[in-house]
Scaffold this motif. Structure first.
Motif, PDB file in Angstrom:
ATOM      1  N   ILE A  55       0.837  -1.210   0.000  1.00  0.00           N
ATOM      2  CA  ILE A  55       0.000   0.000   0.000  1.00  0.00           C
ATOM      3  C   ILE A  55       0.867   1.254   0.000  1.00  0.00           C
ATOM      4  O   ILE A  55       0.605   2.205  -0.755  1.00  0.00           O
ATOM      5  N   GLU A  56       1.912   1.268   0.829  1.00  0.00           N
ATOM      6  CA  GLU A  56       2.797   2.441   0.881  1.00  0.00           C
ATOM      7  C   GLU A  56       3.383   2.762  -0.480  1.00  0.00           C
ATOM      8  O   GLU A  56       3.494   3.941  -0.864  1.00  0.00           O
ATOM      9  N   GLN A  58       2.078   2.528  -3.243  1.00  0.00           N
ATOM     10  CA  GLN A  58       1.071   2.991  -4.202  1.00  0.00           C
ATOM     11  C   GLN A  58       0.249   4.170  -3.686  1.00  0.00           C
ATOM     12  O   GLN A  58      -0.767   4.521  -4.289  1.00  0.00           O
ATOM     13  N   LEU A  59       0.682   4.786  -2.585  1.00  0.00           N
ATOM     14  CA  LEU A  59      -0.046   5.946  -2.067  1.00  0.00           C
ATOM     15  C   LEU A  59      -0.066   7.045  -3.128  1.00  0.00           C
ATOM     16  O   LEU A  59       0.952   7.309  -3.774  1.00  0.00           O
ATOM     17  N   TRP A  65      -1.120  10.945   2.821  1.00  0.00           N
ATOM     18  CA  TRP A  65      -1.555   9.683   3.401  1.00  0.00           C
ATOM     19  C   TRP A  65      -0.392   8.977   4.081  1.00  0.00           C
ATOM     20  O   TRP A  65       0.759   9.084   3.648  1.00  0.00           O
ATOM     21  N   GLU A  66      -0.710   8.241   5.130  1.00  0.00           N
ATOM     22  CA  GLU A  66       0.296   7.509   5.886  1.00  0.00           C
ATOM     23  C   GLU A  66      -0.265   6.141   6.254  1.00  0.00           C
ATOM     24  O   GLU A  66      -1.445   6.014   6.551  1.00  0.00           O
ATOM     25  N   VAL A  67       0.583   5.128   6.217  1.00  0.00           N
ATOM     26  CA  VAL A  67       0.189   3.774   6.589  1.00  0.00           C
ATOM     27  C   VAL A  67       0.757   3.473   7.977  1.00  0.00           C
ATOM     28  O   VAL A  67       1.964   3.608   8.196  1.00  0.00           O
ATOM     29  N   VAL A  93      -4.828   3.387   6.954  1.00  0.00           N
ATOM     30  CA  VAL A  93      -4.325   4.435   6.080  1.00  0.00           C
ATOM     31  C   VAL A  93      -5.121   5.691   6.388  1.00  0.00           C
ATOM     32  O   VAL A  93      -6.354   5.660   6.425  1.00  0.00           O
ATOM     33  N   MET A 185      -4.873   1.023  -6.818  1.00  0.00           N
ATOM     34  CA  MET A 185      -3.754   0.171  -6.403  1.00  0.00           C
ATOM     35  C   MET A 185      -4.012  -1.258  -6.846  1.00  0.00           C
ATOM     36  O   MET A 185      -5.147  -1.663  -7.061  1.00  0.00           O
TER      37      MET A 185
END
Length: 199
Positions: A55-56, A58-59, A65-67, A93, A185
């Protein structure tokens, strides 16, 4: 981490729960009641880390945004002076600037700042993840909720918040998938927990 000599029996507000600090157990707060969870198993931990990395990577650009993994989240279901609910999602997220402000102010992260929550199913958490947390996260207004089961084959159930009826089940996927929500994503579920070749 501090050890609790006696497990508390009072009902806690979110602020009182936060004041307890770290404990020797993984804890959450459900309607003022302290809940203790066992330590996660290996596949659970590996899956969380791998999905967080995917996920990080593909932010979307232009957003802060932060995971985060396994951080206390105030669901904001009651006024601050009432027994509250604090969950510790396996992964979330959200708005990194809001998370940073909360941390700087000594506050618990807020559900209003979260876009996506992910829970990884454990043998003893199935009802909690599929029923109780699903309802709580919907009530808290978190737009997207994913439930990952790391049993082979690894699967992911997507839930999307509606205006009137809580989460709508968007289906379960196995292997890999591409989604436009909550942002574009592609996720490779099969690679979350790789088996080591023998020999």
């Amino acid at each position: 981490m501090t050890a609790m000599e006696h497990w508390p029996t009072q009902l806690y507000t979110v602020g009182e729960y936060a004041a307890l600090g770290e404990t020797e157990f993984r804890t959450e707060l459900q309607e003022g009641h302290l809940l203790m969870s066992p330590s996660p198993k290996r596949r659970h931990v590996l899956g969380i880390r791998a999905l967080a990395r995917q996920i990080e990577d593909q932010l979307p650009g232009g957003f802060e945004w932060e995971v985060l993994t396994e951080i206390d989240l105030d669901l904001g279901l009651v006024p601050p002076d009432q027994p509250g609910t604090v969950r510790q999602p396996d992964l979330m997220v959200g708005d990194g600037l809001a998370f940073e402000r909360a941390e700087d102010n000594g506050e618990t992260m807020k559900a209003a700042d979260v876009l996506l929550v992910v829970e990884f199913v454990s043998p003893g958490s199935r009802r909690m993840d599929y029923k109780i947390k699903r309802s709580e996260y919907a009530d808290a207004g978190i737009r997207h909720y994913w439930i990952v089961d790391v049993k082979e084959p690894i699967s992911l159930r997507m839930c999307e918040l509606t205006e009137t009826s809580g989460y709508v089940d968007k289906g379960e996927v196995i292997g890999g998938f591409t989604t436009a929500e909550p942002f574009p994503m592609t996720i490779d579920l099969a690679s979350l927990v790789r088996r080591r070749a023998e020999g």
